[in-house]
Every structure is written in structure tokens, then in C-alpha cells.
Design a protein around this motif. Structure first.
Motif, PDB file in Angstrom:
ATOM      1  N   VAL A  53      26.993   6.861  25.076  1.00  0.00           N
ATOM      2  CA  VAL A  53      27.272   5.982  23.945  1.00  0.00           C
ATOM      3  C   VAL A  53      26.856   6.737  22.605  1.00  0.00           C
ATOM      4  CG1 VAL A  53      26.418   3.862  22.863  1.00  0.00           C
ATOM      5  CG2 VAL A  53      27.174   3.888  25.091  1.00  0.00           C
ATOM      6  N   THR A  54      25.446   7.462  22.974  1.00  0.00           N
ATOM      7  CA  THR A  54      25.025   8.101  21.865  1.00  0.00           C
ATOM      8  C   THR A  54      25.928   9.252  20.990  1.00  0.00           C
ATOM      9  OG1 THR A  54      23.486   9.416  23.061  1.00  0.00           O
ATOM     10  CG2 THR A  54      22.687   7.540  21.904  1.00  0.00           C
ATOM     11  N   LEU A  55      26.634  10.051  22.365  1.00  0.00           N
ATOM     12  CA  LEU A  55      27.584  10.837  21.891  1.00  0.00           C
ATOM     13  C   LEU A  55      28.839  10.291  21.345  1.00  0.00           C
ATOM     14  CD1 LEU A  55      28.728  13.713  22.338  1.00  0.00           C
ATOM     15  CD2 LEU A  55      29.277  13.256  24.531  1.00  0.00           C
ATOM     16  N   LEU A  56      29.216   9.283  21.765  1.00  0.00           N
ATOM     17  CA  LEU A  56      30.503   8.614  21.163  1.00  0.00           C
ATOM     18  C   LEU A  56      29.901   8.266  19.692  1.00  0.00           C
ATOM     19  CD1 LEU A  56      31.752   6.473  24.006  1.00  0.00           C
ATOM     20  CD2 LEU A  56      32.483   8.507  23.149  1.00  0.00           C
ATOM     21  N   ARG A  57      28.982   7.563  19.327  1.00  0.00           N
ATOM     22  CA  ARG A  57      28.623   7.411  18.176  1.00  0.00           C
ATOM     23  C   ARG A  57      28.399   8.666  17.464  1.00  0.00           C
ATOM     24  NH1 ARG A  57      23.744   3.244  19.507  1.00  0.00           N
ATOM     25  NH2 ARG A  57      25.014   1.187  19.238  1.00  0.00           N
ATOM     26  N   GLY A  58      27.730   9.538  17.754  1.00  0.00           N
ATOM     27  CA  GLY A  58      27.921  10.866  16.966  1.00  0.00           C
ATOM     28  C   GLY A  58      29.339  11.311  16.575  1.00  0.00           C
ATOM     29  N   LEU A  59      30.198  11.363  17.726  1.00  0.00           N
ATOM     30  CA  LEU A  59      31.489  11.636  17.201  1.00  0.00           C
ATOM     31  C   LEU A  59      32.231  10.748  16.187  1.00  0.00           C
ATOM     32  CD1 LEU A  59      34.193  13.089  18.071  1.00  0.00           C
ATOM     33  CD2 LEU A  59      34.671  11.579  19.893  1.00  0.00           C
ATOM     34  N   THR A 103      40.445   6.321  20.250  1.00  0.00           N
ATOM     35  CA  THR A 103      39.999   6.218  21.682  1.00  0.00           C
ATOM     36  C   THR A 103      38.363   6.176  21.923  1.00  0.00           C
ATOM     37  OG1 THR A 103      41.559   7.803  22.161  1.00  0.00           O
ATOM     38  CG2 THR A 103      40.057   7.790  23.586  1.00  0.00           C
ATOM     39  N   THR A 104      37.651   6.668  20.578  1.00  0.00           N
ATOM     40  CA  THR A 104      36.167   6.615  20.640  1.00  0.00           C
ATOM     41  C   THR A 104      35.711   5.391  20.501  1.00  0.00           C
ATOM     42  OG1 THR A 104      35.974   8.899  19.941  1.00  0.00           O
ATOM     43  CG2 THR A 104      34.038   7.508  19.476  1.00  0.00           C
TER      44      THR A 104
END
Length: 181
Positions: A53-59, A103-104
Motif C-alpha cells: 500500500v505504501t508503494l502504491l501511494r508512492g506511485l 490501476t494504482t
């Protein structure tokens, strides 16, 4: 290389790899796939993004920052209103970022993340830039209206029903005109 610069480069490499994999595979990748594609260790990935989830938020934040820079470049060529309405009719090369963003955002919703969008800073930035160009006590409301008109143009474009450029330019002029009292 200073530690801050290395960390920023590592973080950017991770996010770029996530973007590339999402675009290539049509789905958000696993953390292991991101590790392989980015050349960063699993520990390095988890240091910057402890969870998927933090990776998706970063993206999403990265895409938002890129969108702000792109929008600001468009604003330098004319008004923020013209820039927003032009940006709302995406070109084919811009569709990749839109696909990855959608998608994110869907993956974040699926993970139960339903709060404010990490991409929300972009829309707030657009609203501010447009409101700065408008006069009168209703400038913020008119800016929101203009952004929502752009959102409508965007979805029409996605559905293959784009508005001709001449009509979009006329719409831009009409929306920028002061409201009679």
C-alpha cells in the motif's frame, strides 16, 4: 554521493520499476517483481516502502508530481484554463500514465484505502492555478466548475467521444469570461 540523493535515486528507481511493470503487465506487480526490476534489495524496498500500500501511494504521489510539472509547463504556453481543458483531452502517449494511475487507484481501493487520493494534490494545484486567473468573489467556485468541465472532457475522451479542438477553445473562452452580475 550524499545519502539523501542516494535515497531519492533508490526511491525513484523503485517507483519507476513499479510504473513500468504495471504498464507492461496490466496489473500492480508483487513486491518481489519490483525488487527484481528495480535492482534494489528486498530490504531496500521495504526501507522506502514498508508495504504494498505504501508503494502504491508512492506511485500515485509520483504520478501526481509529474502531472503538476506537466500542467505547469502547459500553463506557461497560455492560461491555466486553456491548459486544463487541453490536458483533459489526453493524447495517446499520455494514456499510459492514466492507465497506471487508474490501476494504482483501483488497487488502493481494493486494499481498503478509500481516503483522500494520493493524487489529490494535483487536482488541488489545478484548482489553485485556475482560481488565480479568475476575478471575483466566486473565483474558487468557478475554478472548481472549470476543473469539473475538464473532468467531463476527460471521460468523454476516454470513451472515444472527444470534443473537437475548436469547440474546446470556445468553451475555454466562455468559462474564462466574467460572470455578469
Amino acid at each position: 554521493m550524499p545519502t539523501e540523493t542516494r535515497a531519492l535515486d533508490t526511491r525513484t528507481a523503485i517507483v519507476q520499476a513499479t510504473f513500468d511493470l504495471t504498464l507492461a503487465n496490466g496489473a500492480v506487480p508483487s513486491l518481489d517483481a519490483v525488487v527484481r526490476a528495480s535492482g534494489v534489495s528486498k530490504g531496500g524496498l521495504l526501507h522506502h516502502f514498508p508495504t504494498r500500500v505504501t508503494l502504491l501511494r508512492g506511485l500515485a504521489q509520483w504520478l501526481g508530481a509529474k502531472s503538476i510539472a506537466w500542467f505547469d509547463d502547459l500553463c506557461e504556453q497560455g492560461s491555466a484554463i486553456d491548459a486544463w481543458l487541453a490536458a483533459s483531452t489526453p493524447k495517446s502517449e499520455e494514456m499510459n500514465e492514466i492507465f497506471v494511475l487508474f490501476t494504482t487507484m483501483q488497487a488502493l481501493r481494493a486494499a481498503g484505502e478509500t481516503g483522500d487520493s494520493d493524487y489529490g494534490e494535483f487536482t488541488a494545484h489545478v484548482d489553485r492555478k485556475i482560481a488565480e486567473e479568475l476575478a471575483g468573489p466566486d473565483a474558487e467556485q468557478r475554478a472548481l466548475l472549470i476543473r469539473l468541465v475538464g473532468d467531463g472532457l476527460f471521460f468523454a475522451s476516454l470513451l472515444g467521444s472527444s470534443v473537437p479542438e475548436a469547440a474546446r477553445l470556445a468553451l475555454s473562452e466562455r468559462l474564462a469570461a466574467p460572470v455578469p452580475s
